[in-house]
Design a protein around this motif. Structure first.
Motif, PDB file in Angstrom:
ATOM      1  N   ARG A 190      39.810  52.107  44.327  1.00  0.00           N
ATOM      2  CA  ARG A 190      39.646  51.221  43.193  1.00  0.00           C
ATOM      3  C   ARG A 190      39.840  51.968  41.878  1.00  0.00           C
ATOM      4  N   ARG A 235      43.519  52.993  41.444  1.00  0.00           N
ATOM      5  CA  ARG A 235      44.330  51.835  41.050  1.00  0.00           C
ATOM      6  C   ARG A 235      44.102  51.471  39.580  1.00  0.00           C
ATOM      7  N   THR A 255      37.219  51.108  35.862  1.00  0.00           N
ATOM      8  CA  THR A 255      37.232  51.474  37.294  1.00  0.00           C
ATOM      9  C   THR A 255      36.207  50.676  38.087  1.00  0.00           C
ATOM     10  N   GLY A 256      35.252  50.055  37.417  1.00  0.00           N
ATOM     11  CA  GLY A 256      34.391  49.084  38.100  1.00  0.00           C
ATOM     12  C   GLY A 256      33.027  49.572  38.542  1.00  0.00           C
ATOM     13  N   HIS A 273      25.999  43.237  41.673  1.00  0.00           N
ATOM     14  CA  HIS A 273      26.978  43.348  40.583  1.00  0.00           C
ATOM     15  C   HIS A 273      26.726  42.287  39.512  1.00  0.00           C
ATOM     16  N   ARG A 276      37.473  41.444  41.996  1.00  0.00           N
ATOM     17  CA  ARG A 276      38.315  42.531  42.500  1.00  0.00           C
ATOM     18  C   ARG A 276      37.591  43.871  42.448  1.00  0.00           C
ATOM     19  N   ASN A 277      36.717  44.041  41.483  1.00  0.00           N
ATOM     20  CA  ASN A 277      36.020  45.321  41.323  1.00  0.00           C
ATOM     21  C   ASN A 277      34.705  45.406  42.100  1.00  0.00           C
ATOM     22  N   LEU A 278      34.379  44.415  42.909  1.00  0.00           N
ATOM     23  CA  LEU A 278      33.117  44.470  43.655  1.00  0.00           C
ATOM     24  C   LEU A 278      33.140  45.606  44.658  1.00  0.00           C
ATOM     25  N   LEU A 283      38.933  41.017  48.416  1.00  0.00           N
ATOM     26  CA  LEU A 283      39.360  41.862  47.294  1.00  0.00           C
ATOM     27  C   LEU A 283      40.882  41.850  47.162  1.00  0.00           C
ATOM     28  N   LYS A 343      42.994  40.905  43.942  1.00  0.00           N
ATOM     29  CA  LYS A 343      44.017  41.784  43.344  1.00  0.00           C
ATOM     30  C   LYS A 343      45.296  41.010  43.075  1.00  0.00           C
TER      31      LYS A 343
END
Lengths: 449, 449
Positions: free
Chosen positions: A305, A308, A321-322, A410, B419-421, B437, B441
């Motif tokens: 992740r 990317r 980056t999350g 999250h 997407r960032n989970l 995910l 994306k």
């Protein structure tokens, strides 16, 4: 013309960044230096190669070097070791084939990964003593099992590698002992999950030694025993899996800051203290989504992740980056175990929370539907605000339910909000109240307000 | 002394409310009037009784009448039909054993459920023509299959009941035809999932007729044929499952407002237009968590959750019922299909969104790990804000992953946040990028900003 995007290290973070940067900005030159031969491989699959479920080590390679070069137009150079970074001159120094050269970069990604921790055990260099971090090590263990036919194996460390290798080696017909210094295995998974997995390992014939320090290995040339404080246990094969250490030396020598965990410090975009130097994957920190503090969680998704996101950022579209929730899942014979967020009381308190938790057992399906098994769910929340902090689950099926809690963590949901989620129910898949909802219902009683 | 908490209807919503109110406020009298004999039963399990996987119809009862009366101290009166509500006098009129009496209430919960829609088909009263809504109907179908040994069956309607009954009856060795008026089955699941399930039904030998209106049933005393516009198909057994209608007559006659869906209108606490009259379960509306508009989703979890919340509210702790995301899951032979949120473009647009969507195929595990199967994921978001609106998944395993999206829908996450989970990855459970995910994306590229 801009200098190339240079990447140090060709595994998950590095190759994800390379591929994404090229896709978003095809004109930008992307150069990857990998000191070994393997790139973009699934280290998490290695225990299943030793177990015999994966036929060929090459199967673990997601994208081959040829595909990166020919289809993705990445200038991938294996057998190239970066030995120095000069962030002022914006160059890296590279050793390859006995030559040394400097490579200028426009942006740099440090994705040097982590290595297996090797405690100063006596006899670590005996034949038959392994760590499991690289593809070459997986290959060597598999060869050793094939050729030497060990009858007994000792695994030092009861983390992921220890648990997965116990399953793999038992499957190969070997008598397996596991030695863990702490009072429980799978430390990050919490007490209920750890003890359920420990009981199951024993049921499967694994000789599990908790609170047992290994002092070294005995034998002449080849390992024969594991030395404990006042005992010795026979072992024809030893796998040491006591954690990993980030490869930060290159960064540190270049004046790149490390963070409190000892890994490379990064901001939310994966940037280091140099604007054009990024770090990602097992060598780098990520902010924890619950505590907001830097953490070091060397796992595959985090690396993919972050790589990317950095590839996207370098291509001109700044992308966070999350962060990490520390989500993890592991198979242990017939059980699955998973965790997310903050489970430990002391970590929760350090982050300013007042943790409350429950552990419940719930069936994975209604009692009347065939094949229901039991899932044990531990759910942790802040007693004051009700915010969901973390969870752990263990059972024979359905442990991917941890993703529901990871998502709630999250999203900063409260226990009451988690309890009210409209999750999927039909008898073949779940009881009316999913086990996660049941845990939330029970925990809600322990939350103020 | 306060007048009792009176509940009309003894299934999921009613009995959840009764149990919870008693637990929170043991001194409060709780009276439940149920016109039939069955209470607290899992209607969703009925197809599996017909299929033969559930041995005894009684197994579907979660809590028996005796347990409610003796262990939970609920004054449960089966065989008692409420025939009128007077919300000004705060009484209900009850018929039982040929007698009629008035019962005063302090708080009232209307949990009268829904009934199977019965279109004006000719021959509906022939022997061998059934709907499947009550336990008695499940019993009657099972008896009919046992005793009459039908060789052919026709199912009218390709919703949950139709799909589940197709599986059940094929398992019983019967040739099954399914007739659906619309161009696809499982309408709320979206095109990709519906067509995958349709193909699978055909592979399993089900004769599936789409865009085919049934006009009636033919036969002398007992059903022999299903009449189509210009054809007739042989059927020894017919199950009509074309949807349900909320039982609102009692409420309507009492001046209790219905909402736009035709079910009873409620606020976030499940209250009707009368302060002390609540409605929950299949007869009531719930606000949809995406649109904020009233919706009618007659499913078990919604009923249980609303009943439990109302029980808590009546006991003095006001608790929202939580709304619905329309999450649903269904088994069709070897496939699972699930959905959540808003999938339909027109519904999304009505709610002010600009929907974008993708459908992707992804493996449930890495390619090298044994047993990976394919999951098809449709993900829908608002193209402007990126907010996740809904999803549908179909595949042989892992369809409970819909819960991740359901949680994201509740939490109003964007596609970038989805997407960032940090979801759980290890080879036995998932690819590095979970299929959810991967869908995020891909969809992210279709979202502005």
């Amino acid at each position: 013309m801009t200098d190339p995007f240079v990447i140090v290290g060709g595994d998950a973070a590095g190759m994800s960044a390379a591929s994404k940067a090229k896709r978003e900005d095809p004109d930008r030159e992307v150069v990857v230096f990998e000191k070994g031969d393997w790139v973009s491989y699934a280290a998490c699959g290695m225990p299943y190669y030793v177990k015999g479920e994966v036929d060929d080590l090459e199967d673990l390679v997601a994208v081959t070097p040829e595909e990166f070069r020919e289809e993705r137009d990445v200038d991938l150079r294996t057998g190239h070791e970066v030995v120095a970074i000069d962030p002022e001159a914006k160059t890296v120094t590279v050793d390859a084939d006995g030559e040394r050269f400097d490579q200028p970069y426009g942006d740099l990604l440090i994705a040097t990964g982590a290595r297996a921790v090797e405690p100063p055990f006596e006899g670590f260099d005996l034949e038959g003593v392994f760590t499991l971090r690289s593809m070459d090590e997986a290959d060597a263990i598999e060869d050793f099992v094939d050729e030497q036919e060990p009858r007994t194996a000792a695994i030092v460390g009861g983390g992921y590698v220890g648990v997965e290798m116990a399953e793999a080696l038992v499957e190969r017909g070997i008598d397996v002992s596991v030695f863990e210094m702490l009072p429980r295995i799978l430390q990050p998974f919490g007490e209920a999950t750890a003890s359920t997995v420990a009981d199951h390992l024993r049921e499967q014939g694994v000789d599990l030694h908790l609170e047992t320090a290994v002092e070294g290995f005995g034998g002449v040339d080849r390992v024969e025993t594991v030395q404990l404080e006042d005992d010795a246990v026979s072992a024809d094969l030893v796998v040491v899996g006591v954690g990993v250490a980030p490869n930060v030396e290159l960064a540190e020598e270049a004046g790149i800051d490390l963070g409190p965990t000892g890994a490379i410090a990064t901001d939310e975009y994966g940037r280091t203290n140099y604007e054009d130097v990024f770090a990602a994957g097992d060598c780098a920190e990520e902010d924890h989504v619950v505590t907001g503090e830097p953490d070091h969680v060397p796992l595959a998704l985090t690396a993919n992740r972050a790589g990317r996101a950095i590839g996207t950022t370098v291509a001109g579209d700044p992308t966070p980056t999350g962060g990490t929730a520390g989500t993890a899942i592991v198979k242990a014979f017939d059980l699955g175990a998973a965790r997310t967020g903050i489970l430990e009381d002391d970590r929760a308190r350090e982050a300013g929370f007042d943790p409350v938790s429950v552990t419940i057992d719930a069936a994975t399906r209604p009692h009347y539907y065939p094949g229901a098994t039991e899932l044990t769910v531990t759910l942790v929340a802040d007693g004051e605000s009700g915010r969901v902090l973390g969870a752990s689950v263990v059972g024979e099926e359905g442990v991917k339910r941890i993703d529901t809690v990871a998502t709630a963590v999250h999203a900063e949901l409260t226990v009451a909000e988690l309890r009210n989620l409209d999750l999927a129910y039909a008898p073949p898949f779940s009881p009316v109240w999913d086990p996660i909802l049941t845990a939330a219902k029970v925990l809600e009683g322990n939350v103020d307000g």
